[in-house]
Design a protein around this motif. Structure first.
Motif, PDB file in Angstrom:
ATOM      1  N   PRO A   1       0.812  -1.231   0.000  1.00 52.75           N
ATOM      2  CA  PRO A   1       0.000   0.000   0.000  1.00 52.75           C
ATOM      3  C   PRO A   1       0.842   1.278   0.000  1.00 52.75           C
ATOM      4  N   ALA A   2       1.989   1.241   0.664  1.00 54.49           N
ATOM      5  CA  ALA A   2       2.855   2.426   0.683  1.00 54.49           C
ATOM      6  C   ALA A   2       3.404   2.717  -0.715  1.00 54.49           C
ATOM      7  N   LEU A   3       3.723   1.658  -1.456  1.00 54.20           N
ATOM      8  CA  LEU A   3       4.217   1.841  -2.816  1.00 54.20           C
ATOM      9  C   LEU A   3       3.117   2.391  -3.717  1.00 54.20           C
ATOM     10  N   LEU A   4       1.919   1.867  -3.581  1.00 55.11           N
ATOM     11  CA  LEU A   4       0.795   2.356  -4.378  1.00 55.11           C
ATOM     12  C   LEU A   4       0.530   3.830  -4.077  1.00 55.11           C
ATOM     13  N   SER A   5       0.586   4.190  -2.810  1.00 55.48           N
ATOM     14  CA  SER A   5       0.396   5.584  -2.415  1.00 55.48           C
ATOM     15  C   SER A   5       1.484   6.474  -3.021  1.00 55.48           C
ATOM     16  N   GLU A   6       2.709   5.970  -3.046  1.00 54.84           N
ATOM     17  CA  GLU A   6       3.820   6.734  -3.608  1.00 54.84           C
ATOM     18  C   GLU A   6       3.651   6.900  -5.111  1.00 54.84           C
ATOM     19  N   ILE A   7       3.219   5.855  -5.796  1.00 51.81           N
ATOM     20  CA  ILE A   7       3.046   5.922  -7.248  1.00 51.81           C
ATOM     21  C   ILE A   7       1.953   6.926  -7.614  1.00 51.81           C
ATOM     22  N   LEU A   8       0.823   6.853  -6.928  1.00 46.40           N
ATOM     23  CA  LEU A   8      -0.258   7.792  -7.217  1.00 46.40           C
ATOM     24  C   LEU A   8       0.099   9.212  -6.780  1.00 46.40           C
ATOM     25  N   GLY A   9       0.844   9.324  -5.683  1.00 45.65           N
ATOM     26  CA  GLY A   9       1.316  10.632  -5.248  1.00 45.65           C
ATOM     27  C   GLY A   9       2.253  11.258  -6.262  1.00 45.65           C
ATOM     28  N   PHE A  10       3.045  10.425  -6.907  1.00 45.18           N
ATOM     29  CA  PHE A  10       3.959  10.884  -7.951  1.00 45.18           C
ATOM     30  C   PHE A  10       3.182  11.591  -9.065  1.00 45.18           C
ATOM     31  N   LEU A  11       1.976  11.113  -9.328  1.00 49.97           N
ATOM     32  CA  LEU A  11       1.169  11.698 -10.393  1.00 49.97           C
ATOM     33  C   LEU A  11       0.401  12.950  -9.963  1.00 49.97           C
ATOM     34  N   PHE A  12      -0.060  12.994  -8.705  1.00 51.54           N
ATOM     35  CA  PHE A  12      -1.049  14.010  -8.345  1.00 51.54           C
ATOM     36  C   PHE A  12      -0.681  14.937  -7.194  1.00 51.54           C
ATOM     37  N   ILE A  13       0.278  14.606  -6.358  1.00 52.08           N
ATOM     38  CA  ILE A  13       0.600  15.417  -5.179  1.00 52.08           C
ATOM     39  C   ILE A  13       1.629  16.485  -5.541  1.00 52.08           C
ATOM     40  N   ASP A  14       1.540  17.645  -4.902  1.00 52.34           N
ATOM     41  CA  ASP A  14       2.531  18.700  -5.105  1.00 52.34           C
ATOM     42  C   ASP A  14       3.899  18.247  -4.609  1.00 52.34           C
ATOM     43  N   GLU A  15       4.943  18.848  -5.170  1.00 53.56           N
ATOM     44  CA  GLU A  15       6.311  18.420  -4.881  1.00 53.56           C
ATOM     45  C   GLU A  15       6.694  18.451  -3.395  1.00 53.56           C
ATOM     46  N   PRO A  16       6.384  19.510  -2.628  1.00 57.96           N
ATOM     47  CA  PRO A  16       6.783  19.512  -1.211  1.00 57.96           C
ATOM     48  C   PRO A  16       6.138  18.366  -0.411  1.00 57.96           C
ATOM     49  N   VAL A  17       4.875  18.098  -0.681  1.00 61.34           N
ATOM     50  CA  VAL A  17       4.180  17.017   0.026  1.00 61.34           C
ATOM     51  C   VAL A  17       4.737  15.664  -0.424  1.00 61.34           C
ATOM     52  N   PHE A  18       5.028  15.542  -1.714  1.00 55.24           N
ATOM     53  CA  PHE A  18       5.582  14.292  -2.237  1.00 55.24           C
ATOM     54  C   PHE A  18       6.955  14.006  -1.626  1.00 55.24           C
ATOM     55  N   LYS A  19       7.747  15.058  -1.422  1.00 52.83           N
ATOM     56  CA  LYS A  19       9.070  14.890  -0.804  1.00 52.83           C
ATOM     57  C   LYS A  19       8.928  14.328   0.614  1.00 52.83           C
ATOM     58  N   LEU A  20       7.937  14.798   1.351  1.00 57.42           N
ATOM     59  CA  LEU A  20       7.674  14.256   2.690  1.00 57.42           C
ATOM     60  C   LEU A  20       7.229  12.796   2.608  1.00 57.42           C
ATOM     61  N   GLN A  21       6.434  12.479   1.601  1.00 52.64           N
ATOM     62  CA  GLN A  21       5.975  11.107   1.422  1.00 52.64           C
ATOM     63  C   GLN A  21       7.153  10.178   1.121  1.00 52.64           C
ATOM     64  N   LEU A  22       8.123  10.650   0.356  1.00 57.14           N
ATOM     65  CA  LEU A  22       9.303   9.839   0.034  1.00 57.14           C
ATOM     66  C   LEU A  22      10.194   9.609   1.253  1.00 57.14           C
ATOM     67  N   ALA A  23      10.129  10.494   2.227  1.00 59.15           N
ATOM     68  CA  ALA A  23      11.007  10.405   3.398  1.00 59.15           C
ATOM     69  C   ALA A  23      10.812   9.100   4.161  1.00 59.15           C
ATOM     70  N   LYS A  24       9.619   8.522   4.116  1.00 65.00           N
ATOM     71  CA  LYS A  24       9.384   7.288   4.873  1.00 65.00           C
ATOM     72  C   LYS A  24      10.130   6.085   4.310  1.00 65.00           C
ATOM     73  N   PHE A  25      10.661   6.195   3.085  1.00 65.41           N
ATOM     74  CA  PHE A  25      11.406   5.090   2.480  1.00 65.41           C
ATOM     75  C   PHE A  25      12.896   5.141   2.801  1.00 65.41           C
ATOM     76  N   ASN A  26      13.359   6.228   3.418  1.00 64.83           N
ATOM     77  CA  ASN A  26      14.774   6.395   3.753  1.00 64.83           C
ATOM     78  C   ASN A  26      15.688   6.168   2.551  1.00 64.83           C
TER      79      ASN A  26
END
Length: 90
Positions: free
Chosen positions: A25-50
């Protein structure tokens, strides 16, 4: 070396073609976020993957191109990805 890698990929494709896996589910969220979320929020989302900073920077560089696409063009990509995920989760 290159031949052995190609041979390994062919063997895996022939022997493991029916492998089943659930999409994380985290990967799916990241993939869809890649398409639709603004860059600053997406950067925070990527942080959980270290991920290494170089990988995050590369991903954000590609995201800049995606952000230039209209939402109308991103919609079919989302539909295709969701169909793939649905098929994998069966």
């Amino acid at each position: 070396m290159r031949l052995s890698v190609c041979l390994l990929l062919v063997v895996l494709a022939l022997c493991c073609y029916q492998a089943n896996a659930m999409v994380c589910p985290a990967l799916l969220s990241e993939i869809l976020g890649f398409l639709f979320i603004d860059e600053p929020v997406f950067k925070l989302q990527l942080a959980k993957f270290n991920a290494p900073p170089e990988a995050v920077a590369a991903k954000l560089e590609v995201k800049k191109c995606i952000d230039q696409m209209s939402l109308k063009k991103r919609g079919p990509i989302e539909v295709a990805l969701l169909k793939i995920v649905e098929k994998c989760n069966k």
